[in-house]
Design a protein around this motif. Structure first.
Motif, PDB file in Angstrom:
ATOM      1  N   VAL A  53      -1.918  10.947  -6.303  1.00 51.77           N
ATOM      2  CA  VAL A  53      -0.528  10.749  -5.941  1.00 51.77           C
ATOM      3  C   VAL A  53      -0.048   9.436  -6.515  1.00 51.77           C
ATOM      4  CG1 VAL A  53       1.087  10.545  -4.048  1.00 51.77           C
ATOM      5  CG2 VAL A  53      -0.874  12.061  -3.831  1.00 51.77           C
ATOM      6  N   ILE A  54       0.983   9.493  -7.361  1.00 49.81           N
ATOM      7  CA  ILE A  54       1.449   8.298  -8.047  1.00 49.81           C
ATOM      8  C   ILE A  54       2.622   7.659  -7.323  1.00 49.81           C
ATOM      9  CG2 ILE A  54       2.433   7.412 -10.202  1.00 49.81           C
ATOM     10  CD1 ILE A  54       0.973   9.637 -11.663  1.00 49.81           C
ATOM     11  N   GLU A  55       3.567   8.482  -6.835  1.00 49.45           N
ATOM     12  CA  GLU A  55       4.819   7.959  -6.321  1.00 49.45           C
ATOM     13  C   GLU A  55       4.803   7.728  -4.828  1.00 49.45           C
ATOM     14  OE1 GLU A  55       8.184  10.116  -7.608  1.00 49.45           O
ATOM     15  OE2 GLU A  55       7.540  10.235  -9.688  1.00 49.45           O
ATOM     16  N   THR A  56       3.637   7.675  -4.229  1.00 48.15           N
ATOM     17  CA  THR A  56       3.548   7.406  -2.810  1.00 48.15           C
ATOM     18  C   THR A  56       2.382   6.468  -2.541  1.00 48.15           C
ATOM     19  OG1 THR A  56       3.474   8.410  -0.607  1.00 48.15           O
ATOM     20  CG2 THR A  56       2.038   9.345  -2.284  1.00 48.15           C
ATOM     21  N   THR A  57       2.301   5.983  -1.327  1.00 42.57           N
ATOM     22  CA  THR A  57       1.214   5.106  -0.912  1.00 42.57           C
ATOM     23  C   THR A  57       0.646   5.618   0.392  1.00 42.57           C
ATOM     24  OG1 THR A  57       2.706   3.663   0.343  1.00 42.57           O
ATOM     25  CG2 THR A  57       2.343   3.114  -1.976  1.00 42.57           C
ATOM     26  N   THR A  58      -0.471   5.066   0.799  1.00 40.71           N
ATOM     27  CA  THR A  58      -1.052   5.454   2.072  1.00 40.71           C
ATOM     28  C   THR A  58      -0.099   5.166   3.216  1.00 40.71           C
ATOM     29  OG1 THR A  58      -3.214   4.904   1.175  1.00 40.71           O
ATOM     30  CG2 THR A  58      -3.057   5.145   3.552  1.00 40.71           C
ATOM     31  N   LYS A  59       0.595   4.031   3.147  1.00 37.29           N
ATOM     32  CA  LYS A  59       1.560   3.696   4.192  1.00 37.29           C
ATOM     33  C   LYS A  59       2.665   4.724   4.253  1.00 37.29           C
ATOM     34  CE  LYS A  59       4.707   0.082   5.796  1.00 37.29           C
ATOM     35  NZ  LYS A  59       5.295  -1.253   5.512  1.00 37.29           N
ATOM     36  N   GLY A  60       3.151   5.182   3.093  1.00 35.33           N
ATOM     37  CA  GLY A  60       4.213   6.176   3.069  1.00 35.33           C
ATOM     38  C   GLY A  60       3.780   7.486   3.703  1.00 35.33           C
TER      39      GLY A  60
END
Length: 295
Positions: free
Chosen positions: A253-260
């Motif tokens: 997943v490129i456009e997201t983060t774990t926080k998201g």
């Protein structure tokens, strides 16, 4: 008299103004963090990586929700959460109502002993390790029924229902029995319909507790196929120690983060309770007033 009336009116206005300001402050304290969670869940990974408070998403993105729903485990966990909550609420409410109806009758033998034993359980418990050993001896480890059977009875809920059942006119039960009804039919066809406000209140409290519970899974479940949504959220929060999310739905997943993903999961987890609460609100309000006024 006029001065007293003016002074009393001024005092009321000051009191109402201070009350409104305090309520406004408390509302903002509650709503602003909730708003931040919801808005941040719709923000891109780049915006979240910058940190800081997000009042409105500068880069609107649905990648966090796509990342959550790409994981097939989320859908299965969502099903487990719904199943354990629905079955748990129905069985808990019915079992508590059945026990409370029996204990509300003064002619039941040993009633005081049963009530005393129930009250003791409200203040004392066996502890975590004895409870674990009991669950293990019952064969409930790694079983769906570990969510249901230990949560069947809450004596606090029994006491609430006992007080409600005592207010039901005994003449209704007597007339029903004259018409040929037995105790079970009286309970199912007369007592239960008349007790909907109390039962809905118990169902709402127990439903929220069942939906939010993850400690039962943490203690007694190791089979991931029985993980509810809350346990998945817990694991996502634990994984948030890392800065990248590399395996959600089997792809990078490129456009997201774990926080998201964590924020999106929080919103998804909270939404069913937010939707269901207004449907039960009228029962909840009337149920909370039970026993508030003595005549």
């Amino acid at each position: 008299m006029n001065l007293r009336a003016i002074k009393g009116d001024l005092d009321n206005r000051i009191f109402n103004t201070v009350n409104m300001l305090l309520l406004l402050i408390f509302t903002l304290i509650i709503m602003i963090p909730l708003w931040n969670v919801v808005v941040s869940s719709f923000s891109s990974g780049r915006a979240l990586a910058e940190g800081g408070f997000i009042f409105w998403p500068t880069e609107l993105s649905l990648e966090n929700y796509r990342a959550v729903f790409r994981d097939s485990g989320i859908w299965h966990a969502f099903f487990i959460s719904i199943a354990k909550t629905a079955i748990g609420v129905v069985t808990h409410v019915f079992f508590c109502a059945m026990v409370a109806y029996g204990l509300s009758k003064s002619h039941v033998r040993g009633r005081k002993l049963y009530v005393t034993m129930g009250v003791i359980t409200m203040f004392f418990s066996g502890g975590m390790i004895p409870t674990y050993l009991l669950i293990k001896s019952l064969g409930l480890l790694n079983s769906f029924w570990v969510y249901i059977i230990p949560a069947l009875l809450s004596f606090y809920d029994v006491i609430i229902l006992m007080n409600f059942f005592r207010n039901v006119p005994s003449s209704l039960e007597e007339s029903a029995k004259i018409d040929g009804m037995g105790d079970w039919r009286v309970f199912l066809y007369i007592i239960i319909p008349l007790s909907m406000p109390a039962l809905a209140t118990i169902a709402l409290f127990n439903g929220v507790s069942q939906w939010n519970d993850f400690m039962t899974t943490k203690l007694y479940i190791t089979d991931q196929s029985l993980y509810p949504l809350q346990m998945m959220l817990y694991e996502i929060i634990v994984q948030s120690q890392t800065q990248s999310m590399q395996n959600i739905g089997g792809s990078f997943v490129i456009e997201t983060t774990t926080k998201g993903v964590q924020l999106a999961t929080i919103v998804i987890t909270t939404m069913p309770i937010v939707v269901i609460y207004p449907l039960l609100q009228r029962y909840f309000i009337s149920g909370m007033m039970l026993g508030a006024v003595k005549e």
